[in-house]
Design a protein around this motif. Structure first.
Motif, PDB file in Angstrom:
ATOM      1  N   LEU A  26       0.831  -1.204   0.000  1.00 48.48           N
ATOM      2  CA  LEU A  26       0.000   0.000   0.000  1.00 48.48           C
ATOM      3  C   LEU A  26       0.867   1.256   0.000  1.00 48.48           C
ATOM      4  O   LEU A  26       0.605   2.214  -0.749  1.00 48.48           O
ATOM      5  N   VAL A  27       1.925   1.268   0.818  1.00 48.75           N
ATOM      6  CA  VAL A  27       2.824   2.416   0.857  1.00 48.75           C
ATOM      7  C   VAL A  27       3.562   2.567  -0.472  1.00 48.75           C
ATOM      8  O   VAL A  27       3.727   3.679  -0.996  1.00 48.75           O
ATOM      9  N   ALA A  28       4.009   1.433  -1.033  1.00 51.00           N
ATOM     10  CA  ALA A  28       4.764   1.489  -2.282  1.00 51.00           C
ATOM     11  C   ALA A  28       3.923   2.020  -3.439  1.00 51.00           C
ATOM     12  O   ALA A  28       4.444   2.693  -4.336  1.00 51.00           O
ATOM     13  N   ARG A  29       2.621   1.753  -3.413  1.00 51.10           N
ATOM     14  CA  ARG A  29       1.740   2.226  -4.492  1.00 51.10           C
ATOM     15  C   ARG A  29       1.383   3.710  -4.361  1.00 51.10           C
ATOM     16  O   ARG A  29       1.018   4.342  -5.358  1.00 51.10           O
ATOM     17  N   THR A  30       1.441   4.251  -3.151  1.00 49.14           N
ATOM     18  CA  THR A  30       0.974   5.616  -2.921  1.00 49.14           C
ATOM     19  C   THR A  30       2.088   6.580  -2.513  1.00 49.14           C
ATOM     20  O   THR A  30       1.826   7.778  -2.357  1.00 49.14           O
TER      21      THR A  30
END
Length: 246
Positions: A211-215
């Motif tokens: 989730l962090v890597a996508r946003t």
């Protein structure tokens, strides 16, 4: 001994990844759904080779790790040789898979994972019980009636199968197998390794990191393996430094 075992699992993951990359490179795999099967086959073959080469009247974790390092380095050299002598598009695909990513993963990859977990439930129940006496030293575990070598072999096979299936589906997402159990043990405040809590913690780490890597840097989607390695590396160094001071 526990740190050596965790490092051994990580090294087997790298060997499994190398076997899967070779299958991609040579065209052995025609469909992404076949990657978990190839990863399991390569992982079991690598584990058997490491186990045979490291066996000397018993299995010592340090020898297991060093043997895994040698085999992992040799296979990594083969992969690097392929990357330097392949077309750009194929090399980029292999590099992305080696980083570990959940981009484009769907039910086609989740199906084999669900079946393997379902079939492995009895073995996982046995593993949760077998890990308790092995948390002590080998002599104490043997005195309690545990067949240490057979138990270690069974745990190794089970760990390789589960790790290889996950690696085949998403690539080698680094440091999850090292940080997940440590965080779970501290959260549950238990001296023994909590198997179910470790699995849930590892899953939460992967989902949260994805989730962090996508946003983090939109519209760029960072591979989740790069983020877990970036965070997990310093955490592992902190753990090693803390255990060294103790």
């Amino acid at each position: 001994m526990r740190q050596a075992a965790w490092l051994g699992v990580a090294l087997l993951l790298s060997v499994t990844a190398a076997a899967t990359v070779l299958a991609l490179a040579t065209g052995t795999v025609a469909s992404p759904g076949a990657l978990p099967a190839v990863a399991v086959t390569g992982g079991l073959a690598a584990a058997a080779l490491v186990y045979v080469l490291a066996w000397r009247h018993g299995m010592q974790p340090s020898r297991f790790v060093l043997t895994g390092v040698g085999i992992g380095v040799a296979l990594s050299a083969v992969v690097q040789l392929y990357l330097t002598d392949s077309e750009l598009a194929a090399a980029e695909q292999v590099k992305l898979w080696l980083t570990g990513s959940l981009n484009g993963r769907g039910w086609e990859q989740a199906g084999p994972l669900a079946w393997v977990l379902l079939l492995s439930l009895p073995a996982l129940v046995w593993a949760s019980r077998a890990l308790r006496p092995l948390g002590l030293d080998a002599d104490t575990a043997a005195a309690l009636g545990v067949r240490v070598q057979r138990t270690q072999l069974g745990l190794t096979v089970l760990g390789v199968v589960l790790a290889a299936v996950a690696t085949g589906a998403a690539g080698p997402v680094g440091f999850v197998a090292l940080t997940g159990p440590q965080l779970a043990r501290r959260l549950t405040r238990t001296p023994q390794l909590p198997l179910a809590a470790s699995a849930l913690t590892g899953a939460l780490i992967v989902v949260g990191a994805d989730l962090v890597a996508r946003t983090l840097v939109p519209p760029l989607e960072i591979p989740v393996g790069a983020l877990t390695s970036l965070v997990g590396g310093p955490y592992l160094l902190w753990l090693l430094g803390r255990s060294g001071r103790r």
